[in-house]
Design a protein around this motif. Sequence first.
Motif, short mmCIF file in Angstrom:
data_model
loop_
_atom_site.label_atom_id
_atom_site.label_comp_id
_atom_site.label_asym_id
_atom_site.label_seq_id
_atom_site.Cartn_x
_atom_site.Cartn_y
_atom_site.Cartn_z
N ARG A 12 -32.31 -6.48 22.59
CA ARG A 12 -33.41 -6.46 21.61
C ARG A 12 -34.08 -7.83 21.52
NH1 ARG A 12 -30.64 -4.76 16.99
NH2 ARG A 12 -30.95 -2.58 17.53
N GLU A 13 -33.28 -8.88 21.41
CA GLU A 13 -33.82 -10.24 21.29
C GLU A 13 -34.64 -10.64 22.51
OE1 GLU A 13 -32.05 -14.74 21.68
OE2 GLU A 13 -30.76 -13.24 20.74
N ARG A 16 -37.88 -8.16 22.94
CA ARG A 16 -38.90 -8.42 21.92
C ARG A 16 -39.50 -9.80 22.09
NH1 ARG A 16 -36.13 -5.83 16.49
NH2 ARG A 16 -36.52 -3.65 17.04
N GLY A 17 -38.70 -10.78 22.44
CA GLY A 17 -39.22 -12.13 22.65
C GLY A 17 -40.18 -12.20 23.82
N GLN A 20 -43.25 -10.07 22.99
CA GLN A 20 -43.83 -10.55 21.73
C GLN A 20 -44.09 -9.38 20.79
OE1 GLN A 20 -47.12 -13.10 22.73
NE2 GLN A 20 -45.80 -14.51 23.82
N ASP A 22 -42.04 -7.91 17.77
CA ASP A 22 -40.95 -7.76 16.80
C ASP A 22 -40.85 -6.35 16.27
OD1 ASP A 22 -40.14 -10.39 17.05
OD2 ASP A 22 -41.37 -11.09 15.39
#
Length: 80
Positions: A12-13, A16-17, A20, A22
Amino acid sequence: MSSANDILDVVREVVRGTLQGDGLQDDEDMFDAGATSLTVVNLQLRLEERLKRRAPTHRLMAAPSIQGWADIYSSAQSGS
């Protein structure tokens, strides 16, 4: 790292990072969120480094969501 929840958190991190997003849901298609095949390979390399697990690119392409990838990496052998 062996817990399925830990793997999900890392996937997920990283996803999503990179995208971009969230607000990207765990079951949302990454391609609909702007990912390309090059993005998938980039994410794959970053995740394999973090998780110390390997997954075939064709399996990741066939399951282009955070949850799909977490499931694949959870079932992958460490260092395989």
